[in-house]
Motif scaffolding. Structure first.
Motif, PDB file in Angstrom:
ATOM      1  N   THR A  89       0.785   3.562  -3.572  1.00  0.00           N
ATOM      2  CA  THR A  89       0.069   4.840  -3.523  1.00  0.00           C
ATOM      3  C   THR A  89       0.718   5.927  -4.380  1.00  0.00           C
ATOM      4  N   SER A 114       0.830  -1.205   0.000  1.00  0.00           N
ATOM      5  CA  SER A 114       0.000   0.000   0.000  1.00  0.00           C
ATOM      6  C   SER A 114       0.866   1.258   0.000  1.00  0.00           C
ATOM      7  N   ILE A 116      -3.028  12.552  -1.367  1.00  0.00           N
ATOM      8  CA  ILE A 116      -3.921  11.888  -2.308  1.00  0.00           C
ATOM      9  C   ILE A 116      -5.204  11.519  -1.574  1.00  0.00           C
ATOM     10  N   MET A 169      -8.620   8.929  -1.378  1.00  0.00           N
ATOM     11  CA  MET A 169      -9.000   7.571  -1.804  1.00  0.00           C
ATOM     12  C   MET A 169     -10.100   7.621  -2.853  1.00  0.00           C
ATOM     13  N   LYS A 203      -1.051   7.801  -7.498  1.00  0.00           N
ATOM     14  CA  LYS A 203      -1.122   9.268  -7.508  1.00  0.00           C
ATOM     15  C   LYS A 203      -0.703   9.819  -8.867  1.00  0.00           C
ATOM     16  N   ALA A 246      -4.846   1.773  -4.779  1.00  0.00           N
ATOM     17  CA  ALA A 246      -3.685   1.308  -4.011  1.00  0.00           C
ATOM     18  C   ALA A 246      -4.134   0.388  -2.882  1.00  0.00           C
ATOM     19  N   ASP A 305      -9.267  14.727   5.324  1.00  0.00           N
ATOM     20  CA  ASP A 305      -8.055  13.923   5.115  1.00  0.00           C
ATOM     21  C   ASP A 305      -7.987  12.802   6.150  1.00  0.00           C
ATOM     22  N   PHE A 325      -2.125   3.127   3.403  1.00  0.00           N
ATOM     23  CA  PHE A 325      -2.584   4.270   2.616  1.00  0.00           C
ATOM     24  C   PHE A 325      -2.633   5.542   3.456  1.00  0.00           C
ATOM     25  N   GLY A 366      -7.074   6.883  -4.999  1.00  0.00           N
ATOM     26  CA  GLY A 366      -6.245   6.227  -3.987  1.00  0.00           C
ATOM     27  C   GLY A 366      -6.744   4.856  -3.595  1.00  0.00           C
ATOM     28  N   ARG A 412      -7.291  11.739  -7.046  1.00  0.00           N
ATOM     29  CA  ARG A 412      -8.160  10.732  -6.432  1.00  0.00           C
ATOM     30  C   ARG A 412      -7.631   9.348  -6.829  1.00  0.00           C
ATOM     31  N   TYR A 467      -0.171   8.537   3.317  1.00  0.00           N
ATOM     32  CA  TYR A 467      -0.299   9.589   2.317  1.00  0.00           C
ATOM     33  C   TYR A 467      -1.630  10.340   2.434  1.00  0.00           C
ATOM     34  N   ASN A 468      -2.557   9.806   3.189  1.00  0.00           N
ATOM     35  CA  ASN A 468      -3.907  10.355   3.224  1.00  0.00           C
ATOM     36  C   ASN A 468      -4.218  11.151   4.489  1.00  0.00           C
TER      37      ASN A 468
END
Length: 346
Positions: A17, A13, A203, A205, A21, A50, A153, A193, A47, A45, A196-197
Motif C-alpha cells: 500500500t 497488502s 490512501i 482504494m 501511494k 495493493a 474512509d 489495506f 489503493g 487513489r 491505511y484506509n
C-alpha cells in the motif's frame, strides 16, 4: 498452505500500500475535494492495486483449482485496467460500464452463468436466453453497488471484508473449497489495506479497488450459489444487503427526481448518517454493524427451513424499512439513540 497464503496476502497488502501511494502521487492519480466529497485535502487513489497485488500473491502461492479460475483472473485484470484508467483520467461512466461488461463476458465465456433454479415447491425454472443477460446484470450490479458505497474512509473495504468473510464461511459449510479460498484471500488482502484506509485514511482504494472487490464478490457469490433453489439464490442478496439496498434506494431516488442513474448525489446511507449528527468514524462503524447483521442473517438463512427462510425475509424487509424511517427522522426524534452511539464510538 492456506494459512500461509492468507498471511502472505495480508502482509503483502500492508507492504504494498505505501508503494502504491507513492505511485499514485507520481502519476497524478489523486482525489481532489469538491462539494460532494467528505475529505478536505488531496488524497492518493489507486489503493485497489495493493489489494489486487496482494491477492495475486496469495492466489499463486495457494493455486486454488476450478475450471473458471483463469477466466475470473482475466476478468479481474480487465476490471483493474478500467479502474486504473478512471483513477488516473476520470473516464466516462459509459467507458467504465464497457469495461465491466467485458469482464463479465470473460467469466461467462469461461462457463459461469445462471442457467436455471429449482423452485421451492417443485419444478425447475430454466432461464434459457435470459441466462447470460441475468448473469451480466448480477456481476455488473454488484460491482457498482460496492463502488457506490465507497464514500467514506474504510467503508467499502470494511463492508467488502465482512461480506467476503461471510461468503468464505458459507462456502466452507457447503464444501466449496475454491470459493472459500478465493473469498478468504480477498478478505485478507482487503483487511490489510484497511490499516491505511480506515479513518483518517492515508490512501483511497479508488475505482480500481471498489470495482475489483465488487466484481470478485459478484462472481464468487454467483459461483457459490448458482443453479440451485430460489431460496438459496437469495443468500448472496442478503449477505450484500447494505450495498444492494443503498443502490436500490439510489436508483429509486434518481428515477423519482428524473436524474441519470449515474448522477452523483449526497443522499446515500453514509451521507444521511453524517447529516443527522454522527461522526465519520461512527458512521462507518454503524454501517459495519449493519453489514455484519446482514452477514449473520445470511448464515442463519442458509440453515433455515423453507418457511423459516420466508419468515426471515419478511422480518428483514420490515427491519430495513424501519431503519430507513429511523434515519429520516433521527434529527428530531432519535436524539437519545444518536447520543448513545456517539458514546460507544468514543
Amino acid at each position: 498452505m492456506l494459512y500461509l497464503s492468507l498471511v502472505l496476502a495480508f502482509v503483502a497488502s500492508i507492504l504494498l500500500t505505501p508503494v502504491v501511494k507513492a505511485i499514485a502521487f507520481k502519476v497524478g492519480a489523486v482525489d481532489r475535494p469538491n462539494y460532494r466529497k467528505v475529505h478536505a485535502r488531496i488524497m492518493p487513489r489507486l489503493g485497489g492495486l495493493a489489494i489486487f497485488g496482494s491477492f495475486l500473491i496469495g492466489y499463486f502461492v495457494l493455486r486454488p483449482e476450478d475450471s473458471t479460475a483463469l477466466y475470473i483472473i482475466l476478468g479481474a485484470f480487465m476490471i483493474i485496467i478500467t479502474g486504473v484508467l478512471d483513477d488516473m483520467f476520470e473516464i466516462t461512466a459509459k467507458a467504465k460500464l464497457l469495461g465491466q461488461f467485458i469482464a463479465a463476458g470473460i467469466v461467462i465465456y469461461g462457463g459461469l452463468e445462471i442457467e436455471f433454479i429449482n423452485l421451492p415447491f417443485g419444478g425447475e425454472l430454466d432461464f434459457g436466453y435470459f441466462s447470460i443477460p441475468l448473469t451480466i446484470l448480477w456481476i455488473v450490479g454488484i460491482t457498482n453497488a460496492i463502488n457506490l458505497i465507497d464514500g467514506l474512509d474504510g467503508l467499502a473495504a470494511g463492508v467488502s471484508t465482512i461480506a467476503l468473510i461471510t461468503l468464505a464461511g458459507m462456502a466452507f459449510m457447503m464444501g466449496d473449497m475454491f470459493v472459500f479460498a478465493m473469498a478468504a484471500l480477498l478478505a485478507a488482502s482487503s483487511a490489510g489495506f484497511l490499516f491505511y484506509n480506515f479513518h483518517p485514511a492515508k490512501i483511497f482504494m479508488g475505482d480500481t479497488g471498489a470495482l475489483f472487490l465488487g466484481y470478485m464478490i459478484g462472481v464468487l457469490a454467483l459461483l457459490g450459489f448458482k443453479n440451485i433453489t430460489v431460496i438459496s439464490l437469495i443468500i448472496p442478496i442478503i449477505m450484500l444487503g447494505v450495498p444492494i439496498s443503498d443502490t436500490f434506494f439510489a436508483i429509486v431516488r434518481r428515477v423519482r427526481l428524473k436524474q441519470p442513474l449515474s448522477a452523483p448525489d449526497k443522499s446515500h446511507l453514509h451521507h444521511c448518517l453524517l447529516n443527522v449528527g454522527f461522526t465519520h468514524r461512527q458512521t462507518v462503524l454503524i454501517i459495519y454493524a449493519l453489514a455484519s447483521m446482514f452477514g449473520l442473517a445470511a448464515l442463519i438463512f442458509s440453515q433455515a427451513t423453507l418457511w423459516g427462510a420466508i419468515l426471515l425475509i419478511a422480518v428483514m424487509l420490515v427491519a430495513i424499512e424501519l431503519f430507513v424511517e429511523a434515519v429520516g427522522l433521527a434529527g428530531k426524534n432519535y436524539k437519545p439513540l444518536i447520543n448513545f452511539v456517539r458514546m460507544i464510538g468514543k
